[in-house]
Design a protein around this motif. Sequence first.
Motif, PDB file in Angstrom:
ATOM      1  N   MET A 288      50.527  72.109  93.415  1.00  0.00           N
ATOM      2  CA  MET A 288      51.718  72.623  94.049  1.00  0.00           C
ATOM      3  C   MET A 288      52.920  72.330  93.149  1.00  0.00           C
ATOM      4  SD  MET A 288      53.336  71.875  97.840  1.00  0.00           S
ATOM      5  CE  MET A 288      52.669  70.263  97.876  1.00  0.00           C
ATOM      6  N   GLU A 289      53.675  73.347  92.849  1.00  0.00           N
ATOM      7  CA  GLU A 289      54.880  73.197  92.037  1.00  0.00           C
ATOM      8  C   GLU A 289      56.023  72.712  92.917  1.00  0.00           C
ATOM      9  OE1 GLU A 289      55.371  73.909  88.682  1.00  0.00           O
ATOM     10  OE2 GLU A 289      53.220  74.245  88.466  1.00  0.00           O
ATOM     11  N   GLU A 290      56.769  71.760  92.419  1.00  0.00           N
ATOM     12  CA  GLU A 290      57.933  71.243  93.126  1.00  0.00           C
ATOM     13  C   GLU A 290      59.200  71.679  92.400  1.00  0.00           C
ATOM     14  OE1 GLU A 290      57.960  69.518  96.007  1.00  0.00           O
ATOM     15  OE2 GLU A 290      55.776  69.572  96.122  1.00  0.00           O
ATOM     16  N   LYS A 291      60.263  71.831  93.142  1.00  0.00           N
ATOM     17  CA  LYS A 291      61.562  72.187  92.574  1.00  0.00           C
ATOM     18  C   LYS A 291      62.115  70.992  91.802  1.00  0.00           C
ATOM     19  CE  LYS A 291      66.140  73.743  94.009  1.00  0.00           C
ATOM     20  NZ  LYS A 291      67.048  72.613  94.013  1.00  0.00           N
ATOM     21  N   ASN A 292      62.784  71.266  90.684  1.00  0.00           N
ATOM     22  CA  ASN A 292      63.400  70.221  89.880  1.00  0.00           C
ATOM     23  C   ASN A 292      64.547  69.578  90.659  1.00  0.00           C
ATOM     24  OD1 ASN A 292      64.672  68.621  87.991  1.00  0.00           O
ATOM     25  ND2 ASN A 292      65.027  70.259  86.520  1.00  0.00           N
ATOM     26  N   PRO A 293      64.470  68.259  90.969  1.00  0.00           N
ATOM     27  CA  PRO A 293      65.539  67.607  91.717  1.00  0.00           C
ATOM     28  C   PRO A 293      66.685  67.119  90.832  1.00  0.00           C
ATOM     29  CG  PRO A 293      63.756  66.067  91.403  1.00  0.00           C
ATOM     30  CD  PRO A 293      63.313  67.388  90.801  1.00  0.00           C
ATOM     31  N   TRP A 294      66.570  67.256  89.528  1.00  0.00           N
ATOM     32  CA  TRP A 294      67.601  66.824  88.590  1.00  0.00           C
ATOM     33  C   TRP A 294      68.578  67.967  88.325  1.00  0.00           C
ATOM     34  CZ3 TRP A 294      67.717  61.920  86.299  1.00  0.00           C
ATOM     35  CH2 TRP A 294      66.612  61.119  86.566  1.00  0.00           C
ATOM     36  N   THR A 295      69.857  67.659  88.147  1.00  0.00           N
ATOM     37  CA  THR A 295      70.860  68.653  87.781  1.00  0.00           C
ATOM     38  C   THR A 295      71.294  68.393  86.348  1.00  0.00           C
ATOM     39  OG1 THR A 295      71.650  68.802  90.059  1.00  0.00           O
ATOM     40  CG2 THR A 295      73.126  69.629  88.338  1.00  0.00           C
ATOM     41  N   PHE A 296      71.072  69.359  85.484  1.00  0.00           N
ATOM     42  CA  PHE A 296      71.455  69.276  84.079  1.00  0.00           C
ATOM     43  C   PHE A 296      72.935  69.601  83.954  1.00  0.00           C
ATOM     44  CE2 PHE A 296      72.306  71.666  80.198  1.00  0.00           C
ATOM     45  CZ  PHE A 296      71.956  70.745  79.231  1.00  0.00           C
ATOM     46  N   LEU A 297      73.685  68.760  83.222  1.00  0.00           N
ATOM     47  CA  LEU A 297      75.114  68.998  83.006  1.00  0.00           C
ATOM     48  C   LEU A 297      75.419  69.374  81.554  1.00  0.00           C
ATOM     49  CD1 LEU A 297      76.491  66.012  85.120  1.00  0.00           C
ATOM     50  CD2 LEU A 297      76.280  68.415  85.810  1.00  0.00           C
ATOM     51  N   SER A 298      74.910  68.585  80.602  1.00  0.00           N
ATOM     52  CA  SER A 298      75.169  68.868  79.189  1.00  0.00           C
ATOM     53  C   SER A 298      74.147  68.136  78.328  1.00  0.00           C
ATOM     54  CB  SER A 298      76.587  68.435  78.795  1.00  0.00           C
ATOM     55  OG  SER A 298      76.715  67.027  78.877  1.00  0.00           O
ATOM     56  N   ARG A 299      74.095  68.530  77.049  1.00  0.00           N
ATOM     57  CA  ARG A 299      73.119  67.939  76.115  1.00  0.00           C
ATOM     58  C   ARG A 299      73.810  67.655  74.791  1.00  0.00           C
ATOM     59  NH1 ARG A 299      68.081  71.135  76.304  1.00  0.00           N
ATOM     60  NH2 ARG A 299      67.680  69.592  77.907  1.00  0.00           N
ATOM     61  N   LYS A 300      73.437  66.508  74.189  1.00  0.00           N
ATOM     62  CA  LYS A 300      73.948  66.137  72.874  1.00  0.00           C
ATOM     63  C   LYS A 300      72.757  65.745  72.001  1.00  0.00           C
ATOM     64  CE  LYS A 300      76.098  62.177  72.643  1.00  0.00           C
ATOM     65  NZ  LYS A 300      77.054  61.059  72.620  1.00  0.00           N
ATOM     66  N   LYS A 301      72.682  66.341  70.802  1.00  0.00           N
ATOM     67  CA  LYS A 301      71.640  65.968  69.861  1.00  0.00           C
ATOM     68  C   LYS A 301      72.044  64.646  69.208  1.00  0.00           C
ATOM     69  CE  LYS A 301      69.853  69.134  67.248  1.00  0.00           C
ATOM     70  NZ  LYS A 301      69.536  70.076  66.163  1.00  0.00           N
ATOM     71  N   ILE A 302      71.178  63.657  69.284  1.00  0.00           N
ATOM     72  CA  ILE A 302      71.450  62.333  68.739  1.00  0.00           C
ATOM     73  C   ILE A 302      70.869  62.196  67.334  1.00  0.00           C
ATOM     74  CG2 ILE A 302      71.080  59.846  69.086  1.00  0.00           C
ATOM     75  CD1 ILE A 302      72.849  61.132  71.243  1.00  0.00           C
ATOM     76  N   TYR A 303      69.667  62.718  67.129  1.00  0.00           N
ATOM     77  CA  TYR A 303      68.955  62.505  65.872  1.00  0.00           C
ATOM     78  C   TYR A 303      67.902  63.595  65.701  1.00  0.00           C
ATOM     79  CZ  TYR A 303      65.728  60.352  62.532  1.00  0.00           C
ATOM     80  OH  TYR A 303      64.918  60.114  61.468  1.00  0.00           O
ATOM     81  N   SER A 304      67.649  63.956  64.441  1.00  0.00           N
ATOM     82  CA  SER A 304      66.600  64.928  64.157  1.00  0.00           C
ATOM     83  C   SER A 304      66.018  64.657  62.779  1.00  0.00           C
ATOM     84  CB  SER A 304      67.169  66.350  64.208  1.00  0.00           C
ATOM     85  OG  SER A 304      66.155  67.306  64.023  1.00  0.00           O
ATOM     86  N   ASN A 305      64.689  64.808  62.652  1.00  0.00           N
ATOM     87  CA  ASN A 305      64.013  64.767  61.354  1.00  0.00           C
ATOM     88  C   ASN A 305      62.922  65.846  61.397  1.00  0.00           C
ATOM     89  OD1 ASN A 305      61.554  63.666  62.412  1.00  0.00           O
ATOM     90  ND2 ASN A 305      62.258  61.575  62.085  1.00  0.00           N
ATOM     91  N   PRO A 306      62.090  65.959  60.378  1.00  0.00           N
ATOM     92  CA  PRO A 306      61.089  67.037  60.409  1.00  0.00           C
ATOM     93  C   PRO A 306      60.047  66.927  61.526  1.00  0.00           C
ATOM     94  CG  PRO A 306      61.449  66.313  58.158  1.00  0.00           C
ATOM     95  CD  PRO A 306      62.173  65.335  59.050  1.00  0.00           C
ATOM     96  N   TRP A 307      59.928  65.773  62.197  1.00  0.00           N
ATOM     97  CA  TRP A 307      58.878  65.575  63.195  1.00  0.00           C
ATOM     98  C   TRP A 307      59.379  65.463  64.630  1.00  0.00           C
ATOM     99  CZ3 TRP A 307      59.536  62.692  58.740  1.00  0.00           C
ATOM    100  CH2 TRP A 307      58.681  63.045  57.695  1.00  0.00           C
ATOM    101  N   ILE A 308      60.551  64.872  64.803  1.00  0.00           N
ATOM    102  CA  ILE A 308      61.069  64.636  66.155  1.00  0.00           C
ATOM    103  C   ILE A 308      62.553  64.945  66.241  1.00  0.00           C
ATOM    104  CG2 ILE A 308      59.369  62.846  66.731  1.00  0.00           C
ATOM    105  CD1 ILE A 308      61.680  60.778  66.248  1.00  0.00           C
ATOM    106  N   GLU A 309      63.000  65.083  67.480  1.00  0.00           N
ATOM    107  CA  GLU A 309      64.417  65.256  67.754  1.00  0.00           C
ATOM    108  C   GLU A 309      64.730  64.464  69.020  1.00  0.00           C
ATOM    109  OE1 GLU A 309      66.315  69.171  67.011  1.00  0.00           O
ATOM    110  OE2 GLU A 309      66.524  69.150  69.192  1.00  0.00           O
ATOM    111  N   LEU A 310      65.813  63.718  68.995  1.00  0.00           N
ATOM    112  CA  LEU A 310      66.234  62.937  70.156  1.00  0.00           C
ATOM    113  C   LEU A 310      67.493  63.562  70.737  1.00  0.00           C
ATOM    114  CD1 LEU A 310      66.094  60.457  72.035  1.00  0.00           C
ATOM    115  CD2 LEU A 310      67.389  59.201  70.289  1.00  0.00           C
ATOM    116  N   GLU A 311      67.438  63.844  72.035  1.00  0.00           N
ATOM    117  CA  GLU A 311      68.591  64.407  72.733  1.00  0.00           C
ATOM    118  C   GLU A 311      68.956  63.523  73.912  1.00  0.00           C
ATOM    119  OE1 GLU A 311      67.901  69.134  71.849  1.00  0.00           O
ATOM    120  OE2 GLU A 311      67.187  68.324  73.735  1.00  0.00           O
TER     121      GLU A 311
END
Length: 184
Positions: A1-24
């Motif tokens: 059973m799929e549930e509705k997302n209870p989180w509200t997204f406001l904004s995103r900031k990229k903190i770090y990125s390399n060829p393998w991972i990205e942290l937001e």
Amino acid sequence: MEEKNPWTFLSRKKIYSNPWIELEEDQVLDPSGKAGIYGVVHFKNIAVGVIPIDAEGYTYLVGQYRYPLSAYSWEIPEGGCPKTESPLAAAQRELLEETGLRAKKWRPLLQLHTSNSVTDESGIVYLAQELSQGQAQPESSEELRLWRLPLAQAIEMALNDEITDVISQAALFKLKILMDKDEL
């Protein structure tokens, strides 16, 4: 059973990125409506793993030092699959690179998410059979040891926490369950 997302997204900031991972870091409202942050590690590859089983019922583990853990680790052959490559092709490449093995018979065994509270990493593991031995071709960053052992011993190692890699454990346990149910 799929549930509705209870989180509200406001904004995103990229903190770090390399060829393998990205942290937001996301600014969010949690399910109670309280403002907060959520850090997410995005993986730029899909994890692929292989349990190779030869005609005598042996499998192969790869040993290597894992820098983030500051520890040596025994694992099934694993690697990264660029999102532009098929997971099966990546699994075949990783098996050859790390063990020198080629397989004629391939079967998807398991799909998983590794640490889904902080990352979107997904993975797929294959069972490889009808093996032939060639020359391993490890990447320059890999100093690997190869160990051929009875499959039952590898499963026992996972049960005894001698194998702690989550992809290896999950794949070995699922394989054992399927074998016990005579579904292979």
